[in-house]
Design an enzyme around this catalytic site. Structure first.
Site, mmCIF file in Angstrom:
data_model
loop_
_atom_site.group_PDB
_atom_site.id
_atom_site.type_symbol
_atom_site.label_atom_id
_atom_site.label_comp_id
_atom_site.label_asym_id
_atom_site.label_seq_id
_atom_site.Cartn_x
_atom_site.Cartn_y
_atom_site.Cartn_z
ATOM 1 N N CYS A 108 13.950 10.411 7.164
ATOM 2 C CA CYS A 108 13.736 10.080 8.732
ATOM 3 C C CYS A 108 15.012 10.223 9.408
ATOM 4 C CB CYS A 108 13.349 8.587 8.600
ATOM 5 S SG CYS A 108 14.252 7.506 7.633
ATOM 6 N N LYS A 168 1.024 -1.311 -0.027
ATOM 7 C CA LYS A 168 -0.037 -0.095 -0.030
ATOM 8 C C LYS A 168 0.995 1.330 -0.194
ATOM 9 C CE LYS A 168 -1.971 3.094 1.862
ATOM 10 N NZ LYS A 168 -1.638 4.494 1.529
ATOM 11 N N GLU A 183 8.978 1.309 11.375
ATOM 12 C CA GLU A 183 10.009 1.953 11.239
ATOM 13 C C GLU A 183 9.634 3.559 11.443
ATOM 14 O OE1 GLU A 183 12.974 1.045 11.149
ATOM 15 O OE2 GLU A 183 12.828 -0.964 10.367
ATOM 16 N N GLU A 209 9.443 16.453 14.973
ATOM 17 C CA GLU A 209 9.949 16.153 13.709
ATOM 18 C C GLU A 209 9.318 17.232 12.640
ATOM 19 O OE1 GLU A 209 8.747 12.711 11.719
ATOM 20 O OE2 GLU A 209 10.841 12.243 11.067
HETATM 21 P P1 NAD Z 1 2.282 8.377 7.363
HETATM 22 O O1 NAD Z 1 2.299 7.673 8.744
HETATM 23 O O2 NAD Z 1 1.222 9.745 7.445
HETATM 24 O O3 NAD Z 1 1.740 7.510 6.292
HETATM 25 C C1 NAD Z 1 2.703 6.486 5.845
HETATM 26 C C2 NAD Z 1 1.701 5.270 5.392
HETATM 27 O O4 NAD Z 1 0.734 4.976 6.260
HETATM 28 C C3 NAD Z 1 1.010 5.868 4.128
HETATM 29 O O5 NAD Z 1 0.930 4.933 3.300
HETATM 30 C C4 NAD Z 1 -0.429 6.142 4.662
HETATM 31 O O6 NAD Z 1 -1.269 5.890 3.556
HETATM 32 C C5 NAD Z 1 -0.623 4.879 5.781
HETATM 33 N N1 NAD Z 1 -1.432 5.236 6.811
HETATM 34 C C6 NAD Z 1 -2.030 6.504 7.277
HETATM 35 N N2 NAD Z 1 -2.868 6.084 8.357
HETATM 36 C C7 NAD Z 1 -2.883 4.879 8.391
HETATM 37 C C8 NAD Z 1 -4.009 3.975 9.080
HETATM 38 N N3 NAD Z 1 -4.593 4.503 9.980
HETATM 39 N N4 NAD Z 1 -3.633 2.826 8.829
HETATM 40 C C9 NAD Z 1 -2.843 2.173 8.095
HETATM 41 N N5 NAD Z 1 -2.110 2.745 7.010
HETATM 42 C C10 NAD Z 1 -2.117 4.266 7.372
HETATM 43 O O7 NAD Z 1 3.517 8.815 7.080
HETATM 44 P P2 NAD Z 1 4.112 10.036 6.070
HETATM 45 O O8 NAD Z 1 3.869 11.318 6.297
HETATM 46 O O9 NAD Z 1 3.672 9.467 4.780
HETATM 47 O O10 NAD Z 1 5.754 9.747 6.165
HETATM 48 C C11 NAD Z 1 6.656 10.502 6.863
HETATM 49 C C12 NAD Z 1 7.104 9.805 8.423
HETATM 50 O O11 NAD Z 1 7.604 8.692 7.769
HETATM 51 C C13 NAD Z 1 8.004 10.709 9.111
HETATM 52 O O12 NAD Z 1 7.760 10.822 10.449
HETATM 53 C C14 NAD Z 1 9.220 9.951 8.710
HETATM 54 O O13 NAD Z 1 10.206 9.919 9.755
HETATM 55 C C15 NAD Z 1 8.899 8.652 8.893
HETATM 56 N N6 NAD Z 1 9.834 7.689 8.182
HETATM 57 C C16 NAD Z 1 10.581 6.915 8.938
HETATM 58 C C17 NAD Z 1 11.506 6.002 8.401
HETATM 59 C C18 NAD Z 1 12.193 4.993 9.210
HETATM 60 O O14 NAD Z 1 12.917 4.091 8.495
HETATM 61 N N7 NAD Z 1 12.299 5.043 10.660
HETATM 62 C C19 NAD Z 1 11.831 6.102 6.912
HETATM 63 C C20 NAD Z 1 11.073 7.229 6.184
HETATM 64 C C21 NAD Z 1 10.065 7.736 6.855
#
Ligand code: NAD
Length: 501
Positions: free
Chosen positions: A295, A186, A261, A393
């Site tokens: 991240c 997804k 992550e 963040e």
């Molecule tokens: P997000 O949490 O908004 O979304 C991530 C994914 O989760 C998307 O595909 C979204 O559609 C899905 N999602 C959202 N709500 C959901 C729910 N209730 N149930 C299931 N899926 C759901 O994150 P983002 O804004 O897309 O990404 C940025 C974040 O990701 C930052 O906090 C960043 O630090 C983190 N990140 C972490 C790593 C790591 O390896 N630790 C790597 C990259 C990004």
């Protein structure tokens, strides 16, 4: 505006559909959502908006492929051959992938090219891992041999964020497929474009129908349905810490194993004895590469008082000289932020920062880029640990600098947020480097280095930055059920209940 006008990629897909059981599919209810590019913020296409009905179809296909299909039963070598073909398929499309990724996410093209190659490497690496996997075995005197086996866990749900989408998607696809799982990916709703190349790459490589499934959609709909589905025993999630908490709560209903992550606010600790110029290079690259939407970004720079003013000055000068421009221009170092909503959020933090600390570089839209989600690389100095820009963040090209006097104070400041993803330490005193690395509460620490990763090492965060580790054999373990088999090879005494003399 002329400077930022971007030609759309030739043959830009404008109708992005799911891929279920080896075939493209619209949503069951026909729903779609719009997607825009971050330079013009104009809608370039519509994406199938999956929900529970689409997830049900994808899970059914993945379950059939797992139960009845060849994939989990192939030898490691046979699966590895297919994974290498997937890597070939990515490499021949590297330029197209980079072009689509840059257009869709605003990442500078030179950095998007690097991501495409890393994506191919993810598959090659996990192909190597599964054929060379070391299994555990224990000899218990002359009576028993015990050994552990790994069996693919079943259908894996992979949920990915919008930053470096293709690289992160493949970072989950490669080990889950290598382990013998069938999968449902997804992708993030703001960056669905590069994933549209995956179906043909998978088909060309010989991945059987139903093994790789792609369902687009809004997180709270498609993502939530995937997490709630009882036939999906593994969820690998990368995204915000708050979303991770929601996913863990839902997963508890079915006692799913999850890999999380999550977000970060990583410190870069610079001692006075550090190689000054290299530390400046790393601090600048660490927070402004990938548009700061990274991240592991070194978004808090902690600098020892003796070199503090000089370091702030150098950081500010370099930030002011970073080339912000159209993502497709090879000279661009910082491109456009992903989406107007995220851009507004980052700008809000910049305004907060102006009240909380001393702005020494950036803080505005670049004058030559009148439209699109562009921001000058921004540096705040004298950031106090209770400031919001120290604690939260921001996920954009914004860095805060804070002074410290002693090693103890540096460690205390480094650990003074809820996050624990990465850390960077700069010092010529290696003993101190090791000491501080051990004391900094984060999943990964680099000493005298920016973020250079070897795929064999564990990757993950602690505290609010993650649950579990991926990378190397950790990923294979996550996508496997690990089971122990105990074999009697000698006469093992069994107490004889009910057989008393
Ligand atoms: P997000 O949490 O908004 O979304 C991530 C994914 O989760 C998307 O595909 C979204 O559609 C899905 N999602 C959202 N709500 C959901 C729910 N209730 N149930 C299931 N899926 C759901 O994150 P983002 O804004 O897309 O990404 C940025 C974040 O990701 C930052 O906090 C960043 O630090 C983190 N990140 C972490 C790593 C790591 O390896 N630790 C790597 C990259 C990004």
């Amino acid at each position: 505006m002329a400077e930022q006008a971007v030609p759309r990629p030739v043959d830009l897909p404008s109708d992005l559909r799911h891929f279920i059981d080896g075939k493209p599919a619209s949503s069951v209810d026909g729903a779609t959502f719009p997607v825009a590019d971050p330079v013009t913020n104009e809608v370039y296409g519509r994406v199938a908006a999956g929900d529970a009905a689409d997830i049900d179809l994808a899970v059914a296909a993945a379950k059939r492929a797992f139960t009845d299909g060849p994939w989990p039963r192939l030898s490691a070598r046979e699966r590895a051959k297919i994974l290498n073909k997937i890597a070939d398929g990515i490499e021949v499309r590297a330029e197209r992938l980079a072009e689509l990724e840059t257009f869709d996410t605003g990442l500078p093209i030179t950095q998007a090219r690097g991501q495409a190659h890393r994506a191919a490497e993810n598959f090659r690496y996990f192909a190597d891992v599964i054929v060379a996997l070391h299994e555990e075995a224990y000899i218990v005197g002359d009576k028993q041999v015990n050994y552990a086996i790994r069996q693919p866990a079943g259908v894996a749900g992979l949920i990915t964020p919008w930053n470096t989408p293709f690289m992160l998607e493949t970072w989950k696809l490669a080990p889950s497929l290598a382990s013998g799982c069938t999968v449902i990916l997804k992708p993030a709703e703001w960056s669905p474009l590069s994933a549209s190349l995956l179906p043909e790459i998978m088909a060309e490589a010989g991945v059987p129908d139903g093994v790789f499934n792609l369902v687009h959609g809004i997180g709270e709909q498609a993502g939530a349905a995937l997490v709630a589905h009882p036939d999906v025993p593994r969820i690998s999630f990368t995204g915000e810490s708050g979303t991770g908490q929601i996913i863990m709560r839902t997963s508890a209903e079915n006692l799913k194993e999850v890999s999380m992550e999550l977000g970060g606010k990583s410190p870069c600790v610079v001692f006075a004895d550090a190689d000054f110029d290299r530390a400046v290079d790393a601090a600048v690259f660490g927070v402004f590469s990938l548009n700061g939407e990274r991240c592991t970004a070194s978004s808090r720079v902690l600098v020892q008082r003796e070199i503090y003013d000089r370091f702030v000055e150098a950081l500010a000068a370099r930030a002011a000289a970073v080339k912000v421009g159209p993502p497709a221009d090879p000279a661009t170092e910082v491109g456009a932020l992903i989406h107007p909503e995220h851009y507004a959020r980052v700008l809000e933090y910049v305004e907060i920062g102006k009240r909380e600390a001393r702005l020494v570089a950036g803080g505005e839209r670049p004058a030559h880029l009148t439209e699109g989600n562009f921001l000058q690389p921004t540096v705040f100095a004298d950031v106090r640990p209770d400031a919001r820009i120290f604690q939260e963040e921001i996920f954009g090209p914004v860095v805060g600098v804070t002074p410290f006097d002693t090693e103890e104070e540096a460690i205390e400041l480094a650990n003074a947020t809820k996050y624990g993803l990465a850390g960077y330490v700069w010092t010529k005193d290696l003993q101190r480097g090791h000491r501080v690395a051990r004391a900094v509460q984060s999943g990964m620490v680099w000493i005298n280095s920016h973020n250079v990763r070897d795929l064999r090492t564990p990757f993950g965060g602690i505290k609010a930055s993650g649950v579990g580790q991926e990378g190397g054999v950790h990923s294979i373990d996550f996508y496997s059920d690990v089971r122990a088999i105990h074999v009697a090879v000698g006469d093992l005494h069994t107490p004889q209940f009910g057989k008393q003399a």
